[in-house]
Each structure stands twice: as structure tokens, then as C-alpha cells.
Motif scaffolding. Structure first.
Motif, PDB file in Angstrom:
ATOM      1  N   THR A 164       0.922 -34.833  29.430  1.00 31.96           N
ATOM      2  CA  THR A 164       0.862 -35.141  28.002  1.00 31.96           C
ATOM      3  C   THR A 164       1.340 -36.566  27.779  1.00 31.96           C
ATOM      4  O   THR A 164       2.074 -37.128  28.607  1.00 31.96           O
ATOM      5  N   TYR A 224      -8.184 -30.145  16.856  1.00 29.78           N
ATOM      6  CA  TYR A 224      -6.920 -30.861  16.923  1.00 29.78           C
ATOM      7  C   TYR A 224      -6.774 -31.727  18.170  1.00 29.78           C
ATOM      8  O   TYR A 224      -5.809 -32.505  18.282  1.00 29.78           O
ATOM      9  N   LEU A 280      -1.031 -29.108  23.887  1.00 27.72           N
ATOM     10  CA  LEU A 280      -2.016 -28.406  23.063  1.00 27.72           C
ATOM     11  C   LEU A 280      -3.430 -28.396  23.647  1.00 27.72           C
ATOM     12  O   LEU A 280      -4.096 -27.357  23.623  1.00 27.72           O
ATOM     13  N   ARG A 331       4.019 -37.163  14.175  1.00 27.71           N
ATOM     14  CA  ARG A 331       2.960 -37.532  13.234  1.00 27.71           C
ATOM     15  C   ARG A 331       3.538 -38.141  11.962  1.00 27.71           C
ATOM     16  O   ARG A 331       2.910 -38.993  11.325  1.00 27.71           O
ATOM     17  N   LEU A 372       3.372 -27.182  22.170  1.00 28.51           N
ATOM     18  CA  LEU A 372       2.569 -28.120  21.400  1.00 28.51           C
ATOM     19  C   LEU A 372       2.298 -29.403  22.172  1.00 28.51           C
ATOM     20  O   LEU A 372       1.255 -30.045  21.988  1.00 28.51           O
ATOM     21  N   THR A 426      -8.661 -25.487  18.420  1.00 31.54           N
ATOM     22  CA  THR A 426      -8.075 -26.339  19.452  1.00 31.54           C
ATOM     23  C   THR A 426      -8.877 -27.622  19.618  1.00 31.54           C
ATOM     24  O   THR A 426      -8.316 -28.726  19.687  1.00 31.54           O
ATOM     25  N   TYR A 480      -5.136 -38.562  16.382  1.00 31.12           N
ATOM     26  CA  TYR A 480      -4.498 -38.573  15.068  1.00 31.12           C
ATOM     27  C   TYR A 480      -3.973 -39.976  14.781  1.00 31.12           C
ATOM     28  O   TYR A 480      -3.488 -40.674  15.666  1.00 31.12           O
ATOM     29  N   ARG A 537      -5.229 -39.561  24.683  1.00 29.18           N
ATOM     30  CA  ARG A 537      -4.871 -38.368  25.447  1.00 29.18           C
ATOM     31  C   ARG A 537      -4.535 -38.639  26.914  1.00 29.18           C
ATOM     32  O   ARG A 537      -4.389 -37.703  27.689  1.00 29.18           O
ATOM     33  N   ARG A 581       0.531 -25.673  14.367  1.00 31.26           N
ATOM     34  CA  ARG A 581      -0.139 -26.976  14.266  1.00 31.26           C
ATOM     35  C   ARG A 581      -0.852 -27.105  12.921  1.00 31.26           C
ATOM     36  O   ARG A 581      -0.785 -28.154  12.265  1.00 31.26           O
ATOM     37  N   ASP A 619       0.713 -34.117  18.797  1.00 33.69           N
ATOM     38  CA  ASP A 619       0.631 -32.733  18.340  1.00 33.69           C
ATOM     39  C   ASP A 619       1.948 -32.217  17.787  1.00 33.69           C
ATOM     40  O   ASP A 619       2.027 -31.067  17.355  1.00 33.69           O
TER      41      ASP A 619
END
Length: 349
Positions: free
Chosen positions: A310, A99, A63, A278, A60, A96, A103, A296, A46, A273
Motif C-alpha cells: 500500500t 473506490y 482496500l 483524505r 482499509l 471496490t 482520490y 496506487r 469507506r 483509503d
């Protein structure tokens, strides 16, 4: 000097830790080390902005849940009095947590609002959740519906239920909900996909992929909005190259359309992640859930979401859009939650 009990072998020469406990202490430290090593490999990828190889891409996606094995490792290190493990564990927790933060950009566009649109995206898992999707569409009344894994039976059912005479009963009243416009890639099982629209559509070149990713251009009260359905291959061990390639194609599409009103929605099989996802956001596209503070909130796997999961289903928008509200819908017979995002298109006078 040995104590009296030392002659029996019950105690060590240098401290008062039973020999039987020393074995358990070593085992605890070893297990803590293995957990921290596994967590550190994922975190290292990551930090290095790479998805690496199996099992890293799969891990990932989850994460934030690395906090669990890291916490266990910290507990074992503490019980084992392993100072290096304690420092290592605290560092892993910090990385952790760093991150877990959302993002992507959240810029506020200038200009004045010119159009309000509601987008619904749903993976109906080989068409199994078609009936549930029809009910959700009638209730939510989106402007655009992006449907993944919609095989021939699903597509026909959507056309019959929503294409002409779909109705919703509410408080004794009936309202017509019609989606006469569609753009589809036909195919069996997971290969079929369709975009439904209440607004006129013009066909647009989709993105070639293993599973259908159709494109279209909508006319919303005189404003042109490009639509692109996303459904790249999942990051299965045997298909990682395909997964990367198809996410890269979505990234190229985003880069070419970031300056025009554009919505890219669907099952991306990737979370924030993943480096490949990204890079799509790095073009300037924004995640609708990020804009409303729901980054999230899990969408997959539906049976364990929201407590465990996720977010791999997304509604991405180009510059000029704002997101006002995001909702996550639980549909039976599919492993994905549907996603509804209310958007406002803004333009400079």
C-alpha cells in the motif's frame, strides 16, 4: 415419486444433487457469506467516510486487495448456486472498483514556473537503512530530504556523509553533493526525524507528535517554501486515537498553509483509503504521486512491494505546485520504499 436409487438415500426427492454434495454446497455458501460480510463491513466504512475501529483501519490500507476475497466469494456462490451471494458479490466488486480510483484534486495552477525542486522522503527503519539512503541521495541529488526514524547514529552519519564533503563518482567524474542545512527532532529509534536541504533553511515550529515531525522554511532562489515532515503514529489497535489526533494535526497544518508554497512529506502511516488522510487532501493539498499517475504504487511493506502493498509514504504539495515525475526506490534494511518527486513551483506574474 421417488426414483429407484432414492430408496438407498443416494439422491434427494426433488433433484439430482447427491446428499454428500448438499453439505458441501451449504458450507461453500456459508463461507462465501462470511467473506462477503467482512468485505462489506470495510466497504461500508469507506462509503461512510470513517476509519471506525480495529480491524477496519488496518484493512482499509489494503482496500484494492478486497477484490481477492470478493472474487473467491463469488466463485463459491456460483458453485453453491447461491443467487443472493452472486448479486452481493457483484455489488461488492463494483463498490471496490469504484473506490480504487484515485482520490484528490489535480488542478493545474496558473502563472509561470519560478523554481524546480526535487524531494526525497525515506523511512530508514530505526536508522538501519542510513547507508543505503546516503547512496540514494548522492545518486538522485534531491533539493530536500525528509528522513523518518533517524535516530542519533543515523543523524550523525548523514551529517558526516552529506553535510560537508559528500561526493558522487560517475563516468570517472566527481561531483560535490552538500546538504549544509538541516532541521531535526532528535530521539531514539523511531522518534528521530530530520530534514536536509541544499537551500538555506529557517527554523519553523514543527508539529508535536509521538515521533518527530520537524518543520522549516526554505529559501529557493528567493522563493519561500514551507517544509513539514510527516510521521504520525501507525494505526496500531492500542494507538488509534493517537493516529487520528496526529493526522488531524497535519490536516490543520495543511489548512493553514494551502495558500502558501508548502511541501508536506514523509511516512503518513495512511493511504487514500483512510478518512483521516483524505481530510488532509480535502484542504486543497495534492499528492505528488497522484499528479503523476502513480497513486496506487505501493511503498510499504517493502519486502512485498510492488506486487503487494500500500502507498503510505507521500509528498503532498499546496496550490501552485505541479509534479513532473515520481520514482520509487528500493532500499535495503528498511520496510519502506523511498519516494522521489520532481516538483515545479508556479507563481502568477
Amino acid at each position: 415419486m421417488r426414483s429407484a436409487t432414492a430408496e438407498t438415500g443416494e439422491w434427494t426427492r426433488d433433484d439430482d444433487v447427491p446428499l454428500s454434495r448438499r453439505g458441501g454446497t451449504r458450507a461453500g455458501a456459508w463461507f462465501a457469506g462470511l467473506l462477503l460480510l467482512a468485505v462489506s463491513v470495510v466497504l461500508g466504512c469507506r462509503v461512510a467516510d470513517t476509519d471506525a475501529v480495529t480491524p477496519v483501519p488496518q484493512l482499509l490500507a489494503f482496500l484494492p486487495w478486497l477484490l481477492a476475497p470478493t472474487g473467491i466469494a463469488l466463485l463459491l456462490a456460483a458453485l453453491s448456486r447461491w443467487r443472493v451471494g452472486l448479486v452481493w458479490g457483484v455489488a461488492a466488486l463494483g463498490v471496490t472498483a469504484w473506490y480504487i480510483e484515485p482520490y484528490g484534486k489535480t488542478m493545474e495552477p496558473g502563472g509561470v514556473p519560478v523554481a524546480e525542486v526535487r524531494v526525497l522522503t525515506a523511512n530508514v527503519e530505526f536508522g538501519q537503512a542510513t547507508d543505503e539512503l546516503i547512496g540514494a541521495v548522492r545518486k538522485q541529488r534531491p533539493d530536500f530530504v525528509f528522513v523518518q526514524e533517524c535516530e542519533q547514529t543515523c543523524e550523525k552519519a548523514l551529517q558526516q556523509a552529506l553535510g560537508r564533503k559528500a561526493q558522487r563518482a560517475e563516468d570517472g567524474k566527481s561531483e560535490t553533493v552538500v546538504y549544509p542545512y538541516r532541521q531535526a527532532v532528535e530521539g531514539p529509534e523511531s522518534e528521530g526525524s530530520v530534514i536536509l536541504s541544499r537551500h538555506p533553511l529557517k527554523a519553523a515550529k514543527g508539529i508535536p507528535a509521538t515521533m518527530g515531525m520537524p518543520g522549516a522554511t526554505a529559501d529557493v532562489d528567493g522563493h519561500e517554501i514551507r517544509l513539514q515532515l510527516a510521521h504520525p503514529m501507525p494505526p496500531l489497535p492500542a494507538h488509534l486515537d493517537t493516529w487520528r489526533k496526529e493526522l488531524s494535526a497535519l490536516r490543520d497544518y495543511a489548512a493553514a498553509n494551502v495558500g502558501r508554497p508548502t511541501v508536506v512529506a514523509g511516512d503518513f502511516n495512511a493511504s487514500q483509503d483512510h478518512a483521516a488522510f483524505r481530510r488532509i487532501l480535502d484542504t486543497g493539498f495534492m499528492d505528488g504521486a497522484r499528479l503523476t499517475g502513480d497513486t496506487r504504487t505501493p511503498t510499504w511493506p517493502a519486502p512485498t512491494a510492488p506486487p503487494l502493498g500500500t502507498q503510505i509514504d507521500h509528498v503532498l504539495v499546496s496550490r501552485g505546485f505541479t509534479a513532473n515525475r515520481t520514482r520509487f526506490l528500493d532500499l535495503d534494511n528498511t520496510d519502506h520504499r523511498a519516494l522521489v518527486v520532481d516538483l515545479t513551483l508556479n507563481k502568477n506574474p
